[in-house]
Scaffold this motif. Structure first.
Motif, PDB file in Angstrom:
ATOM      1  N   THR A  43       0.989  -1.120  -0.043  1.00 16.97           N
ATOM      2  CA  THR A  43      -0.083   0.070  -0.152  1.00 16.97           C
ATOM      3  C   THR A  43       0.777   1.223   0.032  1.00 16.97           C
ATOM      4  OG1 THR A  43      -1.568  -1.215   1.153  1.00 16.97           O
ATOM      5  CG2 THR A  43      -1.829   1.193   1.197  1.00 16.97           C
ATOM      6  N   GLU A 135     -11.148 -10.559   5.500  1.00 12.78           N
ATOM      7  CA  GLU A 135     -11.029  -9.619   4.250  1.00 12.78           C
ATOM      8  C   GLU A 135      -9.706  -9.387   3.990  1.00 12.78           C
ATOM      9  OE1 GLU A 135     -13.773  -6.082   4.561  1.00 12.78           O
ATOM     10  OE2 GLU A 135     -15.152  -7.608   5.480  1.00 12.78           O
ATOM     11  N   GLN A 137      -7.045  -6.987   0.745  1.00 11.35           N
ATOM     12  CA  GLN A 137      -7.066  -6.311  -0.621  1.00 11.35           C
ATOM     13  C   GLN A 137      -5.698  -6.756  -1.061  1.00 11.35           C
ATOM     14  OE1 GLN A 137      -7.342  -1.980  -0.572  1.00 11.35           O
ATOM     15  NE2 GLN A 137      -8.589  -2.034   1.371  1.00 11.35           N
ATOM     16  N   SER A 140      -4.303  -6.824  -8.332  1.00 11.18           N
ATOM     17  CA  SER A 140      -4.662  -7.806  -9.071  1.00 11.18           C
ATOM     18  C   SER A 140      -3.817  -8.661  -9.826  1.00 11.18           C
ATOM     19  CB  SER A 140      -5.781  -6.820 -10.102  1.00 11.18           C
ATOM     20  OG  SER A 140      -6.655  -6.351  -9.295  1.00 11.18           O
ATOM     21  N   LYS A 156     -13.061 -13.567  -4.496  1.00  8.65           N
ATOM     22  CA  LYS A 156     -12.995 -12.419  -5.131  1.00  8.65           C
ATOM     23  C   LYS A 156     -14.556 -11.778  -5.015  1.00  8.65           C
ATOM     24  CE  LYS A 156     -11.884  -9.318  -8.923  1.00  8.65           C
ATOM     25  NZ  LYS A 156     -11.189  -9.403 -10.462  1.00  8.65           N
ATOM     26  N   GLU A 159     -13.598  -5.358  -7.523  1.00 13.34           N
ATOM     27  CA  GLU A 159     -12.396  -4.713  -7.840  1.00 13.34           C
ATOM     28  C   GLU A 159     -12.606  -3.177  -8.041  1.00 13.34           C
ATOM     29  OE1 GLU A 159      -9.681  -5.215 -12.072  1.00 13.34           O
ATOM     30  OE2 GLU A 159     -11.445  -6.750 -11.656  1.00 13.34           O
ATOM     31  N   ASN A 160     -11.188  -2.374  -7.749  1.00  9.78           N
ATOM     32  CA  ASN A 160     -11.182  -1.172  -8.108  1.00  9.78           C
ATOM     33  C   ASN A 160      -9.947  -1.040  -9.028  1.00  9.78           C
ATOM     34  OD1 ASN A 160     -10.419   1.501  -8.171  1.00  9.78           O
ATOM     35  ND2 ASN A 160     -10.834   1.907  -6.017  1.00  9.78           N
ATOM     36  N   ALA A 163      -7.417   1.855  -8.035  1.00 13.96           N
ATOM     37  CA  ALA A 163      -7.231   1.801  -6.684  1.00 13.96           C
ATOM     38  C   ALA A 163      -5.840   2.597  -6.132  1.00 13.96           C
ATOM     39  CB  ALA A 163      -7.229   0.527  -5.881  1.00 13.96           C
ATOM     40  N   ILE A 174      -7.037  -3.180  -7.587  1.00 14.61           N
ATOM     41  CA  ILE A 174      -7.086  -3.935  -6.532  1.00 14.61           C
ATOM     42  C   ILE A 174      -8.057  -4.958  -6.468  1.00 14.61           C
ATOM     43  CG2 ILE A 174      -7.353  -3.611  -4.069  1.00 14.61           C
ATOM     44  CD1 ILE A 174      -4.796  -2.901  -4.498  1.00 14.61           C
ATOM     45  N   ASP A 175      -8.110  -6.144  -6.237  1.00  7.85           N
ATOM     46  CA  ASP A 175      -8.984  -7.184  -5.848  1.00  7.85           C
ATOM     47  C   ASP A 175      -9.300  -7.132  -4.160  1.00  7.85           C
ATOM     48  OD1 ASP A 175      -8.985  -7.628  -8.629  1.00  7.85           O
ATOM     49  OD2 ASP A 175      -8.020  -9.816  -8.165  1.00  7.85           O
ATOM     50  N   TYR A 176     -10.658  -7.192  -3.935  1.00  7.01           N
ATOM     51  CA  TYR A 176     -11.143  -7.283  -2.830  1.00  7.01           C
ATOM     52  C   TYR A 176     -11.425  -8.771  -2.701  1.00  7.01           C
ATOM     53  CZ  TYR A 176     -11.108  -2.327  -3.066  1.00  7.01           C
ATOM     54  OH  TYR A 176     -11.152  -0.989  -3.185  1.00  7.01           O
ATOM     55  N   ARG A 178     -12.561 -11.983   0.240  1.00  4.16           N
ATOM     56  CA  ARG A 178     -13.058 -12.435   1.763  1.00  4.16           C
ATOM     57  C   ARG A 178     -12.983 -13.900   2.012  1.00  4.16           C
ATOM     58  NH1 ARG A 178     -18.327 -10.805  -0.595  1.00  4.16           N
ATOM     59  NH2 ARG A 178     -19.461 -12.619  -0.463  1.00  4.16           N
TER      60      ARG A 178
END
Length: 182
Positions: A43, A135, A137, A140, A156, A159-160, A163, A174-176, A178
Motif C-alpha cells: 500500500t 477480508e 485487498q 490484481s 474475489k 475490484e477497483n 485503486a 485492487i481485488d477485494y 473475503r
C-alpha cells in the motif's frame, strides 16, 4: 492475542511464528521499510512511514492484550523475516464481525512456504477471535498472493481498477477478497 509455534520448513530451516511484542518495534519498522521497497504490491512506500518508537511499542502491547487483533511474526535465526496482521474492520456492532488481514515477507524468503504458514495461522487466529468474515485487498496482478488466498477459499467480491496510482504514474487494480467463516 498472543501466539507462539515452531515449524520446520521443507528445506529443514527452523522458523518460529510468534506474536510481535513491544521490543520488536525497531526491527519491525526496518522490516516494513525493506518489504515495502522490494515490491510495488504493498500500500505505501517506505518514505511514507512515520516511525514513533513509543507509539509502536504501545501498539504491539495493545495487540498482545487484544482478544481479536494481532501481529504475528516469522522469525528465522533470530531475524524477523515476515509478518501477518489481523485487525477488526470496526468496533461498531454492524461491522465487528469482520476482520482484515495483511501479509508481507522479505523477498529473499519467498517460495519457502513462510507465506503459507503465516496465512494459515492468521486465519486460525481469526476463527479463534470469532470473526465471521476475513477480508483483504490484493493488487490484481499479484498472482502468487492471489493463488495463496484462493488456496484458503478466499473469493474475489470486487475490484477497483484505479485503486493505486504509483510513482511511475500507472494505475494498479485492487481485488477485494473475503473468506466467510460461518
Amino acid at each position: 492475542m498472543k501466539y507462539y509455534y515452531e515449524h520446520i520448513l521443507p528445506n529443514g530451516v527452523h522458523v518460529i511464528i510468534r506474536s510481535a511484542n513491544p521490543n520488536d518495534a525497531i526491527e519491525l519498522h526496518h522490516l516494513f521499510n525493506k518489504t515495502h521497497s522490494e515490491t510495488d504490491f504493498l500500500t505505501t512506500y517506505p518514505d511514507e512511514s512515520h516511525f514513533d518508537l513509543e507509539k509502536e511499542m504501545d501498539s504491539y502491547q495493545k495487540l498482545n492484550d487484544s482478544e481479536n487483533s494481532c501481529e504475528i511474526l516469522a522469525v528465522i535465526d533470530n531475524k524477523i523475516i515476515g509478518s501477518a496482521s489481523l485487525n477488526s474492520v470496526s468496533l461498531k456492532d454492524k461491522e465487528k464481525h469482520r476482520g482484515v488481514i495483511g501479509l508481507s515477507i522479505l523477498k529473499e524468503y519467498y517460495g519457502l512456504g513462510i507465506g503459507n504458514i503465516l496465512f494459515s495461522t492468521i486465519i486460525e487466529l481469526g476463527k479463534k477471535a470469532q470473526y465471521k468474515q476475513l477480508e483483504l485487498q490484493v493488487v490484481s496482478n499479484n498472482t502468487s498472493a492471489i493463488s495463496l488466498y484462493k488456496k484458503y477459499n478466499f473469493i474475489k467480491y470486487g475490484e477497483n481498477p484505479k485503486a493505486f496510482l504509483n510513482r511511475q504514474n500507472k494505475y494498479q487494480s485492487i481485488d477485494y477478497m473475503r473468506l466467510e467463516i460461518e
